[in-house]
Design a protein around this motif. Sequence first.
Motif, short mmCIF file in Angstrom:
data_model
loop_
_atom_site.label_atom_id
_atom_site.label_comp_id
_atom_site.label_asym_id
_atom_site.label_seq_id
_atom_site.Cartn_x
_atom_site.Cartn_y
_atom_site.Cartn_z
N ASN A 11 9.04 0.47 -18.08
CA ASN A 11 8.79 1.20 -19.33
C ASN A 11 9.77 0.73 -20.39
O ASN A 11 10.91 0.36 -20.07
CB ASN A 11 8.93 2.71 -19.11
N ALA A 27 6.93 8.49 -17.74
CA ALA A 27 7.38 7.49 -16.76
C ALA A 27 8.46 8.07 -15.85
O ALA A 27 8.46 7.80 -14.64
CB ALA A 27 7.91 6.26 -17.50
N CYS A 96 3.98 0.21 -17.98
CA CYS A 96 3.69 1.14 -19.08
C CYS A 96 3.62 0.41 -20.42
O CYS A 96 4.57 -0.27 -20.81
CB CYS A 96 4.75 2.23 -19.14
N VAL A 117 -0.39 1.49 -17.66
CA VAL A 117 -0.51 2.83 -18.24
C VAL A 117 -0.57 2.72 -19.76
O VAL A 117 0.32 2.13 -20.39
CB VAL A 117 0.68 3.71 -17.83
#
Length: 444
Positions: A11, A27, A96, A117
């Motif tokens: 992330n 996350a 992410c 994501v």
Amino acid sequence: MSGPLRLAVVNWRDPWHPAAGGAERYAWEIARRTAERGVRVYYVTSRAPGQPRRDRVDGVDFVRLGGRFTVYPLVLLWLLRRRFRRGGRFDAVIDCQNGIPFFTPWALPRRVPVFCVIHHVHDAQFGVHFPPWMAWIGRMLEGPVSRWTYRRHAYVVVSPSTLRAVRERLAWKGPVYVVPNGSDEPPDVHGAVATGHPQLACVTRLVPHKRLGLLLDLARGLADRHPGLRLHIIGSGPEADALAAGIEERGLHGVAVAHGYVTEHVKAALVAASDLHVSTSQGEGWGLSVIEAAALGVPSVAFDVDGLRDAVRDRVTGWLVGPDDEPAEVVERALKELAEPGRRDEIAARCRAWAAEFDWARTAARMADLVEAAVRAGSSSTADDRAQVVHRYGDVHLRVVEGPVRDELLAGPGEVREVREATTVERLLGRPRSTGEAARGDLE
């Protein structure tokens, strides 16, 4: 596979980064709760000044590499080095996307499942934050380059409108699964106290796409009709100076109050004491602040845009501002409705019930189930990405399942009693409607 499952959560920032927001909360909740299941979790991210390069919190190993842009190549190099180190490979990766993803499949063996994501599509926002040439690069990376990179993998989105956006605006044709944000139990604070004047709250990061100027214009228009109105703006960010200047220019001292960063308890107290929570954002992946307000029994007025149209149930837990609506008129209508006998209590109860549907433990469990099934299957992809309600003989409950979890369940032992496609809301909540809910038309 020997030893515990090894998962990398990649992330842009961690939850302690000065610019952290909802994506970081998502996350982190996934990472720490998955670690509680016995999985070895690495949270790989950028490094803010003063942060340690390595850390371990709640069973999660943190690896901090580079800054705002350099984190992307450094993460790929780090994954490549681990790929060729004994015991260094990962069994799965949660990648992410914050505007652009990390393109982790470039550095991973082909059979390592990757879940990309996506909280919301950024195509329009690139032009807000960057010059035209850089915005074009951002849109290319988010669209065509991502489609090619993740073609053997799957996207995970946090809301139905984000799912539609990745199909329509990013032209993604691969599998997409829905794993929404969770929510916490709200602090114990007092609710609204009648003052005779409307009290509004807006919990937001102070960034351009939240349209703070529009929020202040809304407050100025309402203040002319409601002397004594207060708008509490709660949050921090790079637009703090612009917000202060906007308040000054519009003569809103005593009307709009910029609180900046406050503790969770103070934030909850300010929202709970308000009649309405207001959002002027041009698009969200979900709308975490809306759900947090709902948990306190406070409805929201928000624009009918991606994410917010899922978080706010129009005329049930709030009011949506359509393209032909005047925002101030929608707020006026909401305040009038809340003034009707018994209506405020009815809406507050529905807000709390809706917010209670979202829980970080359930969110993390849904993601962990997808990851573990994908590792067993050797892929995060599926030939049929519909969410389905499945009931097998011997099961006590019906289940809403999708992707590798659904594939594994349908291929497993035991006769399937019922399979039907889940509704949009069932897919969001991860559970089928009960007979009573179906009879009343709830949740649709």
